[in-house]
Design a protein around this motif. Sequence first.
Motif, PDB file in Angstrom:
ATOM      1  N   CYS A  96       0.851  -1.180   0.000  1.00  0.00           N
ATOM      2  CA  CYS A  96       0.000   0.000   0.000  1.00  0.00           C
ATOM      3  C   CYS A  96       0.888   1.232   0.000  1.00  0.00           C
ATOM      4  O   CYS A  96       2.049   1.188   0.423  1.00  0.00           O
ATOM      5  CB  CYS A  96      -0.970   0.017   1.169  1.00  0.00           C
ATOM      6  SG  CYS A  96      -0.237   0.260   2.784  1.00  0.00           S
ATOM      7  N   ALA A  97       0.328   2.314  -0.493  1.00  0.00           N
ATOM      8  CA  ALA A  97       1.085   3.551  -0.636  1.00  0.00           C
ATOM      9  C   ALA A  97       0.168   4.744  -0.400  1.00  0.00           C
ATOM     10  O   ALA A  97      -1.040   4.663  -0.660  1.00  0.00           O
ATOM     11  CB  ALA A  97       1.712   3.632  -2.021  1.00  0.00           C
ATOM     12  N   ALA A  98       0.761   5.823   0.077  1.00  0.00           N
ATOM     13  CA  ALA A  98       0.012   7.053   0.349  1.00  0.00           C
ATOM     14  C   ALA A  98       0.582   8.187  -0.482  1.00  0.00           C
ATOM     15  O   ALA A  98       1.813   8.311  -0.613  1.00  0.00           O
ATOM     16  CB  ALA A  98       0.084   7.402   1.833  1.00  0.00           C
ATOM     17  N   GLY A  99      -0.301   9.006  -1.024  1.00  0.00           N
ATOM     18  CA  GLY A  99       0.136  10.131  -1.839  1.00  0.00           C
ATOM     19  C   GLY A  99      -0.802  11.310  -1.713  1.00  0.00           C
ATOM     20  O   GLY A  99      -1.802  11.245  -1.000  1.00  0.00           O
ATOM     21  N   VAL A 100      -0.475  12.343  -2.456  1.00  0.00           N
ATOM     22  CA  VAL A 100      -1.256  13.579  -2.380  1.00  0.00           C
ATOM     23  C   VAL A 100      -2.531  13.480  -3.210  1.00  0.00           C
ATOM     24  O   VAL A 100      -3.607  13.894  -2.778  1.00  0.00           O
ATOM     25  CB  VAL A 100      -0.405  14.778  -2.833  1.00  0.00           C
ATOM     26  CG1 VAL A 100      -1.241  16.053  -2.853  1.00  0.00           C
ATOM     27  CG2 VAL A 100       0.808  14.944  -1.922  1.00  0.00           C
ATOM     28  N   VAL A 101      -2.408  12.900  -4.407  1.00  0.00           N
ATOM     29  CA  VAL A 101      -3.559  12.805  -5.291  1.00  0.00           C
ATOM     30  C   VAL A 101      -3.738  11.379  -5.764  1.00  0.00           C
ATOM     31  O   VAL A 101      -2.767  10.603  -5.827  1.00  0.00           O
ATOM     32  CB  VAL A 101      -3.420  13.738  -6.511  1.00  0.00           C
ATOM     33  CG1 VAL A 101      -3.433  15.190  -6.079  1.00  0.00           C
ATOM     34  CG2 VAL A 101      -2.176  13.410  -7.324  1.00  0.00           C
ATOM     35  N   ILE A 102      -4.935  11.021  -6.108  1.00  0.00           N
ATOM     36  CA  ILE A 102      -5.212   9.679  -6.604  1.00  0.00           C
ATOM     37  C   ILE A 102      -4.626   9.533  -8.008  1.00  0.00           C
ATOM     38  O   ILE A 102      -4.862  10.345  -8.894  1.00  0.00           O
ATOM     39  CB  ILE A 102      -6.718   9.372  -6.589  1.00  0.00           C
ATOM     40  CG1 ILE A 102      -6.967   7.930  -7.059  1.00  0.00           C
ATOM     41  CG2 ILE A 102      -7.505  10.393  -7.388  1.00  0.00           C
ATOM     42  CD1 ILE A 102      -8.414   7.483  -6.908  1.00  0.00           C
ATOM     43  N   THR A 103      -3.840   8.506  -8.177  1.00  0.00           N
ATOM     44  CA  THR A 103      -3.170   8.279  -9.449  1.00  0.00           C
ATOM     45  C   THR A 103      -2.764   6.819  -9.547  1.00  0.00           C
ATOM     46  O   THR A 103      -2.704   6.123  -8.534  1.00  0.00           O
ATOM     47  CB  THR A 103      -1.922   9.183  -9.572  1.00  0.00           C
ATOM     48  OG1 THR A 103      -1.216   8.860 -10.778  1.00  0.00           O
ATOM     49  CG2 THR A 103      -0.972   8.983  -8.404  1.00  0.00           C
ATOM     50  N   THR A 104      -2.459   6.375 -10.757  1.00  0.00           N
ATOM     51  CA  THR A 104      -1.998   5.003 -10.947  1.00  0.00           C
ATOM     52  C   THR A 104      -0.472   4.932 -11.012  1.00  0.00           C
ATOM     53  O   THR A 104       0.083   3.855 -11.169  1.00  0.00           O
ATOM     54  CB  THR A 104      -2.574   4.417 -12.245  1.00  0.00           C
ATOM     55  OG1 THR A 104      -2.080   5.172 -13.349  1.00  0.00           O
ATOM     56  CG2 THR A 104      -4.093   4.457 -12.238  1.00  0.00           C
ATOM     57  N   THR A 105       0.189   6.062 -10.892  1.00  0.00           N
ATOM     58  CA  THR A 105       1.635   6.155 -11.066  1.00  0.00           C
ATOM     59  C   THR A 105       2.375   5.964  -9.754  1.00  0.00           C
ATOM     60  O   THR A 105       2.193   6.772  -8.833  1.00  0.00           O
ATOM     61  CB  THR A 105       2.006   7.524 -11.661  1.00  0.00           C
ATOM     62  OG1 THR A 105       1.250   7.749 -12.845  1.00  0.00           O
ATOM     63  CG2 THR A 105       3.489   7.583 -11.973  1.00  0.00           C
TER      64      THR A 105
END
Length: 122
Positions: A96-105
């Motif tokens: 799992c990963a966390a980021g600022v915006v939803i993306t597939t990258t």
Amino acid sequence: QVQLAESGGRLVQAGDSLQLSCAASGRTFSSAAMGWFRRAPGKEREFVAAISYNGGRTYYLDSVKGRFTISRDNAKNTVYLQMNSLKPEDTAVYYCAAGVVITTTPRSYNYWGQGTQVTVSS
């Protein structure tokens, strides 16, 4: 800073269901987009599913659409991946990963867990 810990991976048979969980620490979870990725032996890391900070948008890898469901509980700082009708080709380490915006990258995600192994036998 966000720390992520996946759990729920194990050996299952084809056709079985499995739910992965990703517990997050830190106050920013409720504002973070979350993603699930996987890496099979000898293959590149692959996007599986992603969910926006409030659960309003979701993205899926085509091969898991209709079988996998990503969801989140911001009160519990946890994101889930419900996997149904599992196939041997789903065998991989799931991250799992966390980021600022939803993306597939993958490179758009800032924080990653250590992964949990899912093995699907035929």
